[in-house]
Design a protein around this motif. Structure first.
Motif, mmCIF file in Angstrom:
data_model
loop_
_atom_site.group_PDB
_atom_site.id
_atom_site.type_symbol
_atom_site.label_atom_id
_atom_site.label_comp_id
_atom_site.label_asym_id
_atom_site.label_seq_id
_atom_site.Cartn_x
_atom_site.Cartn_y
_atom_site.Cartn_z
ATOM 1 N N ASP A 39 0.817 -1.208 0.000
ATOM 2 C CA ASP A 39 0.000 0.000 0.000
ATOM 3 C C ASP A 39 0.857 1.266 0.000
ATOM 4 O O ASP A 39 0.371 2.359 0.259
ATOM 5 C CB ASP A 39 -0.950 0.020 1.202
ATOM 6 N N LEU A 40 2.163 1.109 -0.312
ATOM 7 C CA LEU A 40 3.061 2.263 -0.367
ATOM 8 C C LEU A 40 2.998 2.896 -1.751
ATOM 9 O O LEU A 40 2.993 2.208 -2.768
ATOM 10 C CB LEU A 40 4.494 1.834 -0.054
ATOM 11 N N SER A 41 2.996 4.218 -1.800
ATOM 12 C CA SER A 41 2.845 4.895 -3.095
ATOM 13 C C SER A 41 4.106 4.794 -3.941
ATOM 14 O O SER A 41 4.057 4.699 -5.157
ATOM 15 C CB SER A 41 2.481 6.362 -2.888
ATOM 16 N N LYS A 42 5.282 4.813 -3.295
ATOM 17 C CA LYS A 42 6.573 4.766 -4.000
ATOM 18 C C LYS A 42 6.625 5.867 -5.048
ATOM 19 O O LYS A 42 6.705 7.028 -4.713
ATOM 20 C CB LYS A 42 6.812 3.370 -4.584
ATOM 21 N N ALA A 43 6.574 5.529 -6.338
ATOM 22 C CA ALA A 43 6.608 6.568 -7.372
ATOM 23 C C ALA A 43 5.280 7.325 -7.398
ATOM 24 O O ALA A 43 4.255 6.817 -6.946
ATOM 25 C CB ALA A 43 6.890 5.944 -8.730
ATOM 26 N N GLY A 44 5.323 8.538 -7.971
ATOM 27 C CA GLY A 44 4.112 9.349 -7.946
ATOM 28 C C GLY A 44 3.789 10.076 -9.228
ATOM 29 O O GLY A 44 2.842 10.857 -9.258
ATOM 30 N N GLY A 45 4.551 9.850 -10.304
ATOM 31 C CA GLY A 45 4.293 10.581 -11.544
ATOM 32 C C GLY A 45 4.313 9.663 -12.741
ATOM 33 O O GLY A 45 5.070 8.679 -12.776
ATOM 34 N N VAL A 46 3.473 9.950 -13.726
ATOM 35 C CA VAL A 46 3.413 9.154 -14.950
ATOM 36 C C VAL A 46 3.796 10.049 -16.119
ATOM 37 O O VAL A 46 3.168 11.079 -16.374
ATOM 38 C CB VAL A 46 2.011 8.560 -15.180
#
Length: 479
Positions: A39-46
């Protein structure tokens, strides 16, 4: 064989690859050591190129329909640049990795493929015909090919004893998902005179409509071992040093320490085993380039494995995965290391570094520099080497989204097959030699003729005399 392809690791890279295999009609197994999805977001951009690829598969709209994921400006070493200067069809979006993973897992499940969780790989052996993978507890899977998408600490890479040269981490910073007050009133990348710095990125909203942000905190004295627990007070102290009382921590969702290590495997292919994503390359998570580069690895490899399994792939098609993607990974490592230097990651406040950054920031005000950086960081600058495919400027680049009348070019790629755009209706005879691998379209459209690979890259344009050779080069012998 128990399956044609075993994919180890159910992150964005592994799930994207598995979807490509299903699209190509290739039986696959996807296994992951974790008992449940992180449930960790880690990366945040596409990136723009990744968004285009999702759109080419019909996945973009349902992904974005899951929530509020704003467009965002990019940055290079903390110096922002405006997305309108890039001129890309689809600007960057802030979509957390955890959202992408959940969406892809549900998409695979809807096709009948479920992740085999709590499967820890402990051994593999390959021979002329296939690979045997052994999991904890004694389960084995026999497959024709195996793909390692099992992260930076890849078990497959270790079992292969694959060389992983590069730079060891020399400093750590904190990356956290948080809710903040006052963040809208401050700059997204800010330093103080002592070298402390903070970076902020929008992550959209949670189900309750509350804004989430990715927070990165660094500076002198903040580089401690990765396993040292992170406290809320440590994060509050970093915010106070840079913003004073203007920004306050309301909620800490998760936090981890990241390093500036930069490594890349020497070979992406080891016989019948392939390395992709963080298993093949690790670096600072600047611009979410790790996640996006891994997804692009998967898109490059998936259709090639499909061709090999179905028996039409030319003998060296699988080798082009390494020759194309290793170059891209190396370029990403170089730009990330340049950013690390200019950002003054460790907070040294070295006058030479500060002078270089001041000059660099002035240069980024030029529209042509912003366009170059936008292409570089969004994946749109990729040009694959394609010997034998002609010298037209489009060859090796992502295909333009040509208007073909009733459809646009990107919609034709949803089949996972190649596309020959034939506006002059000249190539029916030659295209009919590859009817099971290439679709012909665009008759009468106002665009250039071009041949597009299933991953969305142009592999022929221009000279008609080169078309048949390009079809054979990328799609094998005629039927």
């Amino acid at each position: 064989m128990d399956t044609e392809v075993l994919v180890v690791g159910a992150g964005p890279t592994g799930m994207t690859l598995t979807n490509e295999l299903l699209l190509a009609g290739v039986p696959a197994v996807l296994a992951d050591r974790l008992p449940q999805r992180s449930d960790l977001s880690k990366a945040g951009g596409v990136q723009s190129r990744t968004l285009e690829a999702f759109d080419q598969r019909g996945l973009l709209k349902p992904l974005l329909d899951n929530g509020n994921y704003p467009t965002s400006a990019g940055h290079f070493a903390g110096v922002p640049f405006s997305p309108e200067h890039a001129g890309h069809r689809l600007p960057w979006r802030s979509v957390p990795q955890v959202v992408i993973e959940g969406f892809l897992e549900r998409h695979l499940a809807a096709q009948g493929l479920h992740v085999r969780r709590d499967h820890e790989l402990i051994g593999l052996a390959q021979d002329e015909d296939g690979v045997t993978a052994t999991f904890a507890g004694g389960t084995t899977v026999r497959c024709r090919y195996l793909v390692a998408a099992d992260g930076a600490h890849s078990t497959v890479r270790s079992l292969l004893r694959a060389g992983f040269p590069g730079k060891a981490g020399t400093a750590t910073v904190i990356a956290a998902d948080v809710r903040l007050s006052g963040a809208d009133q401050v700059m997204s990348h800010t330093w103080n005179d002592d070298g402390d710095w903070v970076a902020l990125f929008a992550l959209g909203t949670d189900p309750q409509g509350r804004e989430l942000r990715r927070l990165v905190v660094g500076g002198p004295g903040r580089s401690v071992p990765r396993d040292v627990p992170i406290t809320e007070e440590e994060i509050r102290d970093g915010l106070r040093r840079v913003y004073g009382s203007r920004v306050e921590l309301l909620e800490l969702r998760y936090a981890r320490r990241i390093t500036n290590a930069a490594r890349q495997v020497e070979h992406y292919r080891h016989g019948r085993v392939f390395l992709a994503g963080d298993a093949a390359h690790v670096h600072l998570p600047l611009g979410a380039q790790g996640m996006n580069t891994g997804i692009q690895d998967a898109l490059n490899l998936g259709w090639k494995l499909g061709g090999a399994v179905h028996g039409w792939a030319p003998g060296d098609l699988l080798d082009t995965y390494h020759s194309e993607r290793h170059l891209v990974g190396a370029a990403v490592l170089r730009n990330v290391q340049a950013q690390s230097l200019l950002m003054d990651w460790a907070g040294t406040r070295d006058p030479e570094v500060l002078a270089a950054k001041e000059l660099f920031a002035a240069m980024t005000r030029l529209p042509e520099v912003q366009r170059h950086l936008g292409d570089l960081l969004s994946g749109m600058a990729i040009t694959y080497p394609m010997p034998g495919s002609g010298s037209h400027p489009l060859v090796g680049r992502a295909a333009p989204d040509a208007d073909l009348g009733p459809v646009r070019a990107h919609e034709l790629l949803r089949s996972g097959r190649g596309v020959l755009i034939d506006p002059g209706d000249r190539f029916a005879k030659v295209a009919d030699l590859w009817p099971d691998r290439v679709d012909r379209a665009g008759q009468g459209a106002d665009t250039e003729p071009m041949l597009i690979r299933p991953d969305g890259y142009v592999c022929w344009a221009g000279d008609p005399d080169d078309l048949e050779a390009a079809l054979g080069r990328w799609f094998g012998a005629p039927r």
